[in-house]
Design a protein around this motif. Structure first.
Motif, PDB file in Angstrom:
ATOM      1  N   THR A  71       0.742  -1.249  -0.032  1.00 33.93           N
ATOM      2  CA  THR A  71       0.078   0.038   0.112  1.00 33.93           C
ATOM      3  C   THR A  71       0.834   1.269   0.123  1.00 33.93           C
ATOM      4  O   THR A  71       0.494   2.168  -0.687  1.00 33.93           O
ATOM      5  CB  THR A  71      -0.737   0.000   1.228  1.00 33.93           C
ATOM      6  N   ASP A  75       1.090   3.908  -3.022  1.00 40.07           N
ATOM      7  CA  ASP A  75       0.780   5.423  -2.763  1.00 40.07           C
ATOM      8  C   ASP A  75       1.825   6.378  -3.342  1.00 40.07           C
ATOM      9  O   ASP A  75       1.553   7.243  -3.974  1.00 40.07           O
ATOM     10  CB  ASP A  75       0.429   5.433  -1.409  1.00 40.07           C
ATOM     11  N   ALA A  78       1.823   6.088  -7.121  1.00 38.95           N
ATOM     12  CA  ALA A  78       0.532   7.013  -7.763  1.00 38.95           C
ATOM     13  C   ALA A  78       0.960   8.608  -7.799  1.00 38.95           C
ATOM     14  O   ALA A  78       0.498   9.016  -8.727  1.00 38.95           O
ATOM     15  CB  ALA A  78      -0.642   6.632  -6.647  1.00 38.95           C
ATOM     16  N   SER A  79       1.820   9.053  -6.928  1.00 40.21           N
ATOM     17  CA  SER A  79       2.166  10.501  -7.049  1.00 40.21           C
ATOM     18  C   SER A  79       2.785  10.666  -8.292  1.00 40.21           C
ATOM     19  O   SER A  79       2.865  12.071  -8.796  1.00 40.21           O
ATOM     20  CB  SER A  79       3.189  10.749  -5.933  1.00 40.21           C
ATOM     21  N   ALA A 109      -6.436  -2.534  -3.068  1.00 44.69           N
ATOM     22  CA  ALA A 109      -5.538  -1.349  -2.938  1.00 44.69           C
ATOM     23  C   ALA A 109      -5.381  -0.777  -4.291  1.00 44.69           C
ATOM     24  O   ALA A 109      -5.541   0.362  -4.466  1.00 44.69           O
ATOM     25  CB  ALA A 109      -4.400  -1.530  -2.241  1.00 44.69           C
ATOM     26  N   HIS A 112      -8.724   0.810  -5.162  1.00 39.91           N
ATOM     27  CA  HIS A 112      -8.740   2.359  -4.561  1.00 39.91           C
ATOM     28  C   HIS A 112      -8.062   3.330  -5.456  1.00 39.91           C
ATOM     29  O   HIS A 112      -8.322   4.583  -5.557  1.00 39.91           O
ATOM     30  CB  HIS A 112      -8.120   2.172  -3.212  1.00 39.91           C
ATOM     31  N   TYR A 113      -6.555   2.915  -5.803  1.00 47.12           N
ATOM     32  CA  TYR A 113      -5.995   3.854  -6.468  1.00 47.12           C
ATOM     33  C   TYR A 113      -6.119   4.124  -7.914  1.00 47.12           C
ATOM     34  O   TYR A 113      -6.094   4.964  -8.432  1.00 47.12           O
ATOM     35  CB  TYR A 113      -4.524   3.583  -6.297  1.00 47.12           C
TER      36      TYR A 113
END
Length: 264
Positions: A71, A75, A78-79, A109, A112-113
């Motif tokens: 996760t 994350d 994803a940035s 996850a 979610h992203y």
């Protein structure tokens, strides 16, 4: 079927981000595959990708508490707005129940992203054999893979002649291809154009063609491929001098051109 060719930064560690990305762009690749840069370098990395009009495929891995690591790393990836994420996920030594627990978490996850994740078929990881991978894919319908079948050749000490059913499942769930050629005793032949490895090259190309056909039949317009040959450690070297037997950049470029000619 359109193929989009990416170049890995693996083996280009002597270059700065700028020099590596400029070299990749000049060679005609569509994008860069690389681990997520450290936070202090992410802005520069993103600006360079934009400057050279290259897409990004992020590479992440898990260790320790694998769910938390996945996760956190997703994350971070994803940035940078990647086209997709490749994950070296979980461990080969985990029980099947523990692997399923991890991958169910990973799929949630991913949803979610909103970024596609292909879990790589890699030694040391949960998907280190065709049969363990097939079991996981059958148990979790939304699970997807990055196909690097060179690892399976090494683990199975074969060109997977007895794994057709499991390979078919893998073909249908692949979202990204690592186009490296393995053989029965290792994950990378000394040079894919060497005539003594003709059978290995043709077998891998047959697998890649099956993946492309499967995706085309399901309505996908494009597939991403990385000619992911690696530096010494993976690449054979001359004893005592440790000199690589091939030029890594040229091997990857040659494979990229071969893929264009055969599949584009």
């Amino acid at each position: 079927m359109q193929i989009k060719l990416f170049k890995s930064l693996w083996g280009m560690e002597e270059y700065s981000y700028r020099d590596a990305i400029a070299k990749i762009a000049a060679a005609g690749y569509s994008g860069v595959e690389a681990s997520v840069p450290r936070e202090e370098h992410r802005k520069e990395f993103a600006q360079l990708l934009e400057e050279y009009n290259l897409a990004y495929i992020a590479l992440i891995s898990t260790s320790g508490n694998h769910e938390d690591a996945f996760t956190a790393n997703l994350d971070a990836a994803a940035s940078l707005n990647p086209l997709l994420v490749i994950s070296h996920s979980a461990r080969d030594c985990m029980s099947e129940e523990r692997q399923l627990q991890f991958f169910r978490h990973a799929v949630e996850a991913e949803k979610h992203y909103g970024i596609p994740v292909g879990h790589e078929t890699h030694r040391h990881r949960a998907m280190f054999t065709p049969w363990t991978t097939a079991r996981l894919l059958q148990a979790i319908p939304d699970l997807k893979i990055t196909a690097d079948f060179s690892h399976w050749c090494c683990v199975c000490e074969s060109l997977l002649e007895d794994q057709q059913e499991n390979l078919q499942i893998a073909f249908e769930r692949t979202i990204h291809i690592h186009a490296r050629v393995g053989y029965a005793q290792g994950p990378q032949v000394p040079h894919p154009d060497a005539p003594e490895y003709k059978r290995e090259l043709e077998t891998h190309e047959m697998w890649w063609e099956n993946i492309l056909n499967s995706r085309m039949n399901r309505g996908y317009a494009a597939t991403t491929i990385t000619p992911e040959f690696g530096p010494p450690g993976y690449m054979h070297t001359i004893p005592f001098s440790n000199e690589p037997v091939s030029n890594l950049w040229e091997v990857c470029l040659s494979m990229a051109e071969r893929l264009r000619n055969k599949f584009a």
